[in-house]
Design a protein around this motif. Sequence first.
Motif, mmCIF file in Angstrom:
data_model
loop_
_atom_site.group_PDB
_atom_site.id
_atom_site.type_symbol
_atom_site.label_atom_id
_atom_site.label_comp_id
_atom_site.label_asym_id
_atom_site.label_seq_id
_atom_site.Cartn_x
_atom_site.Cartn_y
_atom_site.Cartn_z
ATOM 1 N N VAL A 1 90.173 -51.029 54.621
ATOM 2 C CA VAL A 1 90.183 -52.178 53.711
ATOM 3 C C VAL A 1 88.755 -52.588 53.374
ATOM 4 C CG1 VAL A 1 90.914 -54.569 53.407
ATOM 5 C CG2 VAL A 1 92.409 -52.942 54.591
ATOM 6 N N SER A 2 87.911 -52.680 54.382
ATOM 7 C CA SER A 2 86.511 -53.043 54.132
ATOM 8 C C SER A 2 85.846 -52.024 53.211
ATOM 9 C CB SER A 2 85.745 -53.143 55.458
ATOM 10 O OG SER A 2 86.070 -54.345 56.121
ATOM 11 N N LYS A 3 86.136 -50.756 53.410
ATOM 12 C CA LYS A 3 85.559 -49.716 52.549
ATOM 13 C C LYS A 3 86.072 -49.871 51.117
ATOM 14 C CE LYS A 3 84.968 -44.682 52.264
ATOM 15 N NZ LYS A 3 85.528 -44.454 50.929
ATOM 16 N N TYR A 4 87.361 -50.103 50.960
ATOM 17 C CA TYR A 4 87.930 -50.298 49.627
ATOM 18 C C TYR A 4 87.286 -51.501 48.934
ATOM 19 C CZ TYR A 4 91.239 -51.885 46.070
ATOM 20 O OH TYR A 4 91.805 -52.334 44.892
ATOM 21 N N TYR A 5 87.176 -52.609 49.671
ATOM 22 C CA TYR A 5 86.588 -53.827 49.115
ATOM 23 C C TYR A 5 85.130 -53.582 48.729
ATOM 24 C CZ TYR A 5 84.651 -58.587 49.235
ATOM 25 O OH TYR A 5 83.987 -59.756 48.950
ATOM 26 N N SER A 6 84.375 -52.925 49.596
ATOM 27 C CA SER A 6 82.972 -52.640 49.295
ATOM 28 C C SER A 6 82.838 -51.823 48.018
ATOM 29 C CB SER A 6 82.326 -51.883 50.461
ATOM 30 O OG SER A 6 82.263 -52.685 51.622
ATOM 31 N N GLU A 7 83.738 -50.900 47.809
ATOM 32 C CA GLU A 7 83.666 -50.048 46.617
ATOM 33 C C GLU A 7 83.927 -50.821 45.335
ATOM 34 O OE1 GLU A 7 86.496 -47.070 47.628
ATOM 35 O OE2 GLU A 7 85.045 -45.835 48.751
ATOM 36 N N ARG A 8 84.568 -51.998 45.428
ATOM 37 C CA ARG A 8 84.810 -52.791 44.207
ATOM 38 C C ARG A 8 83.482 -53.280 43.610
ATOM 39 N NH1 ARG A 8 88.146 -50.275 43.025
ATOM 40 N NH2 ARG A 8 87.872 -49.211 45.023
ATOM 41 N N PHE A 9 82.403 -53.306 44.397
ATOM 42 C CA PHE A 9 81.126 -53.811 43.895
ATOM 43 C C PHE A 9 80.317 -52.749 43.152
ATOM 44 C CE2 PHE A 9 82.199 -56.808 47.247
ATOM 45 C CZ PHE A 9 81.939 -58.011 46.623
ATOM 46 N N ARG A 10 80.774 -51.521 43.184
ATOM 47 C CA ARG A 10 80.058 -50.494 42.418
ATOM 48 C C ARG A 10 80.059 -50.873 40.943
ATOM 49 N NH1 ARG A 10 78.341 -46.060 44.782
ATOM 50 N NH2 ARG A 10 79.085 -45.515 46.893
ATOM 51 N N PHE A 11 78.962 -50.568 40.282
ATOM 52 C CA PHE A 11 78.813 -50.996 38.891
ATOM 53 C C PHE A 11 79.964 -50.493 38.014
ATOM 54 C CE2 PHE A 11 74.145 -50.698 40.149
ATOM 55 C CZ PHE A 11 74.100 -52.030 40.516
ATOM 56 N N GLU A 12 80.443 -49.287 38.291
ATOM 57 C CA GLU A 12 81.537 -48.745 37.481
ATOM 58 C C GLU A 12 82.859 -49.442 37.771
ATOM 59 O OE1 GLU A 12 80.992 -45.754 40.956
ATOM 60 O OE2 GLU A 12 79.758 -47.105 39.714
ATOM 61 N N ASN A 13 82.985 -50.045 38.959
ATOM 62 C CA ASN A 13 84.221 -50.753 39.311
ATOM 63 C C ASN A 13 84.179 -52.233 38.958
ATOM 64 O OD1 ASN A 13 85.364 -48.424 40.380
ATOM 65 N ND2 ASN A 13 84.612 -48.826 42.451
ATOM 66 N N PHE A 14 82.993 -52.743 38.710
ATOM 67 C CA PHE A 14 82.841 -54.157 38.357
ATOM 68 C C PHE A 14 81.977 -54.211 37.104
ATOM 69 C CE2 PHE A 14 81.847 -58.593 40.399
ATOM 70 C CZ PHE A 14 82.426 -59.208 39.302
ATOM 71 N N PRO A 15 82.532 -53.821 35.955
ATOM 72 C CA PRO A 15 81.755 -53.779 34.706
ATOM 73 C C PRO A 15 81.134 -55.140 34.400
ATOM 74 C CG PRO A 15 83.884 -52.705 34.429
ATOM 75 C CD PRO A 15 83.927 -53.384 35.749
ATOM 76 N N GLY A 16 79.929 -55.084 33.844
ATOM 77 C CA GLY A 16 79.223 -56.315 33.525
ATOM 78 C C GLY A 16 78.213 -56.700 34.567
ATOM 79 N N THR A 17 78.270 -56.072 35.738
ATOM 80 C CA THR A 17 77.304 -56.383 36.790
ATOM 81 C C THR A 17 76.170 -55.367 36.787
ATOM 82 O OG1 THR A 17 78.523 -55.123 38.469
ATOM 83 C CG2 THR A 17 79.069 -57.450 38.218
#
Length: 925
Positions: A485-501
Motif C-alpha cells: 500500500v505504501s509503495k502504491y501510494y508513493s507511486e501516485r506522486f510520480r509526475f505522470e501519475n499526478f499531472p500538473g505537478t
Amino acid sequence: MKTLGLLLVGLLAISGSFGVDKNNFKSCDQSGFCKRLRAFKPEKSHYIVDFENVMIQDNLLFADVNAVDLESESKTVLFRYVLKISALVDSTFRVEMEEVNPLYPRFATMLALKDTPIADQLKQVSKKDGQLVVANSKGLKVVITADPLKIEFLDKEGEVAVVLNEQSQMLVEPLVQRAKKEEGGDTVEVEEEGQWGENFKSHHDSKPRGNEAISLDVSFPDADQVYGIPEHTDGLALSTTTSGEPYRLYNLDVFEYELDSRMAIYGSIPVLYAHGSKRTVGVFWHNSAETWVDVVNYADGTVVSSLVNLVTGGHKRRVTSRFMSESGLLDTFVMLGDTPADVFRQYTRLTGAAPLPPKFSLAYHQCRWNYVDEADVRGVDENFDLHDIPADVLWLDIEYTDRKKYFTWDAQKFPHPSEMVANLTAKGRKLVVIIDPHIKREAGYFVHEDATDRGYYVKDKDGKDYEGWCWPGSSSYLDFLNPAVSKYYSERFRFENFPGTSKDVHIWNDMNEPSVFNGPEITMPKDCRHYREHEDGAEGLHTFWEHRHIHNEYGLFQIRATHQGMLDRSDGKYRPFILTRSAFSGTQRYAAVWTGDNAAEWGFLAASVPMCLSLALAGLSFCGSDVGGFFKYPEPELMTRWYQAGAYQPFFRAHSHIETKRREPWLYEPATTALLRDANRRRYALLDFWYTLFYEHARDGLPVMRPLWQEYPKEQPTYTIDDTYLLGNQLLVRPVVSAGVSSVQVYLPGAESGTVWYDVDSYQPHKANGYFSQEVNIAKIPVYQRGGTIVPRKERVRRSSALMAHDPYTLVVALDANNTAQGTIYIDDGETYEYKKNKFIYAKITYTSEEIAYSFINEKASFPTKSWVERIVIAGIKTPPKAARLQQAGASVALQMTLHKGNDVLVVRKPGAAMAQPWTISFTY
C-alpha cells in the motif's frame, strides 16, 4: 460554495458548536485502562528478579522476573517475564520487559527509531545484598534491586539520576485466554465488559485481545522541572496532575482546541526530560498506543508532594512521572545526558534529526482554505509583488481537487495546473497542495477502485473495508502498514501519475491522526484491523494488528510514504517539503509540523511559543502556528504581532478558515500592511541564518528553537520561562503577545558569565541581569543578539528566496566582554542532495581585535556561490582600528570604515570578499 453543506455537516459532527466539545473526547475515567491503571497503587511491587538466572552478553543483560501473589505466604508465582537491559552509545540505556511465551506477540512500535540503536559495552560490577550493579563503558552504573524490582541509574558523580518502579507502579497486564461457558448446550465466550469490550458514547470497542495495558513509574531525584510529552497547550514546564487529568498522548482532530489543557490534540511524542541545576536526563517511552502520563513535582505544594516532603524532610527536589499505555511492549530508553544538549542529542540519535530542508521552506508561506481557482492564485501571487512583500510558497487546500478526490484537480477551477505552477516558479515561488489519508468511496475514482480491488484499505473489526466519514463524505483509509500500500501510494506522486505537478509542487498531509468525523473521539475505532506480516497458516489474532496498537504512528506511516514518493518522482535529486498535522517520535525525519487549528486570539499567539518549544525539545524543530489564527478574524494589532512572532519561528505560514474574512497582508490599511511587510522582510534578511541553523541541527540534533535553560542550565529563573526563547545560541526572541502594551519584561540570561545582549535594531548593549523592561511600539519586535556571536544577513530582500541566492551578505559581529566573536554560515544550492557530494560551503567566521577570518570547516567541500560580503557591522567595539585590509586569493585591498560613536558600532564598508573562498581582514591600530 458547492461544498459548504458538506463542510457544515462535518464541522457539526465534530463539535456541535464553536469551541471544543469535551464530551467527544475521553477523560481518564472514561478510558478503561487509564482508570484501571491509575487506581493501581500497591504498597509493594509484585515483581521480583531472579538473580540466579542473570546473563550478560556484550551490551545486554537478561534476567527472569516473577510476578508473585503478595497475599500468599510463599509468594506464589502468577506470571513470568523476561527483563532486558541494554547499554547504548551516548550514555543511553534501554529497559524492556515482556511475558515469557505470551499467547501472542505484543506490538512493537515500528517507525520511531531511525536505525537499530548502536550498542555499548555492559559489564557486571557487583552482585550482593539483593542488588546487581552493572556499568557501561563510561562507568555509568545501573543498580537493579531484586525484591521488589527497582532499577536505579547513576550519573557520572555516582548519584541516583533516574529510578524505575520506585513507587511500585510497574505493570504488564498478562495476556489471557477468553473464558468460555456452557449456555443452552453451546460453548460461548464470556462477555466481560472492560476486559473484552468497552463503550464510549454510542461506540463499542470489541477488544478481541482483552486487556494488555502497561505502566511504569519514573522518578527524577534533584529535578526542578520536567518538560516534553507534546502536544499539549499548557506551559513548557509540566504541571502536577494529581488534582486533575493526566497528560494524554493520543493523536486527535480536536476542533477549536482549548488553551491551558492537558487534553490530547494532534501529536503524541512520549519523550520526557527532567532538569535541575545538577543534571538533565530524559526518558523515551517507546510506545505508539494511547498513553496517559501523570506528573508530580514535589515543589508544587500539592497534597501528594507535601506528604512526600514530610517523609524526606522537605529538602529534596524531585519530580516523579508515570506512563500508562493501553497496549504494546514495556520498552523505555533512559538518557543520562548530564547537560540539556547531551540529552537532546541522545534522543535525536535514537529517532533522527530533521534532514536539511529545501531553503524555500524556511521562507514565508501564504495559505487559505481555499484559494478558489487559478485566477485567485494568480491574483494573490501578483499582489505580493505589487505590494513589495516577499513570499516563497502559495498553498491549496482541499477545494483544488475534483470533489475531494486526491491526486486530481477540479477541471473547472484549476484547468491548467501546469501553467499555474510555471507562473509561480518563474518568480522562484513554489506550490503546496494537500493530500489527506481518507479516500473518497466513489465508483470510477482510480484510487478507490485500486484500493478496493487490491485490499489496500484498513479493515473493520469483521475484516471488511472500514468506512468512515470525512471531507469527501463516505471514505476509507489506506493501510500504510502494508508495504504494498505504501509503495502504491508513493507511486501516485510520480509526475505522470499526478499531472500538473513538478519538482516545485510540495505536499501537505493533513487530517492524518486519522480524523474520522463519525468515529469514536473523531478518529478510527481501535478494533479496526491493519496489515501484519505473518507466516502462512496463521489464524485469528495472529494475522492483523489492531488500530489501538499503531494509532499514534498512523500519520507517520503516511508521511513516510509521501516522502518516499516525492524522492522517487525526481529519482532522488530534490529535497521534499512535507507538512503534517499528526506527529509522533521520528516525524521530524520526514516533515514539518504546525500547531493545528488555532484561533485569532491573543492566547493562541502566546501559546504558540511553548507549544513549538515543547515540540522542538521532542525532535520537531520545524514548527510554527497558523499566523493570524485559523478561526476568526485578527484585528490589525493582533495580526501585526502574529507576523512579528511568526517571522522568528521556524515554520512561517499564514493560514485561515474558509469562512473567515480574507486577510492577505495588503487587505489591511496601509499602515498595517507596512508592518506586515517589515516582519516578512526581517525573515528574509535572516534566511541564511535560519538555513545554517537547520544544517547544524541535521548535523548534531540540537533544537533550532531553544528554551533559555538549554544554554543556561544552572540559571534557575530560566526553568519556567516559556515566553522567551533562543534561536541557536545567537538570537534571543521575546515576542509581544498581549494587546495594547507599551513595554514587555524581557529576561536576559548569562549575568554570571558577563554576557552582553545587543538589540538587533539599535545595537544598544544590555548586560545580562535577569529581567528588564523593554519599551515597545507597534513596530518593535524585541530581539537581541548575544555578545560573542556573528550572524549573517542579506539586506537586499527580493520577491522570493531563490532570487536572493547570490546576493551579498552583511555580517553582524556582536562582541563579548573579551572583544571576540564567532559564527558559522552554510551555503549550497538550496534544493538538491548535491551537498552530500561535498558541493557546499560550511564556514567559520571568527573575530578578534587583530582580524576577521573566514575559513572552511569542511575543507573538502566547495560551492561556486557568487555571494560576497557587502558590509560588516561590529557592535560593542571600544577601541576602533585605524585601518583594515582584506587578504584573499593572494590579493590585498585597503578597506573603508565608519565609526558610529553613539552606540560603539564600526561598519566595514564594501569589503567585497567572495564567499566562495577563504579570506581575512586584518586590523591595525
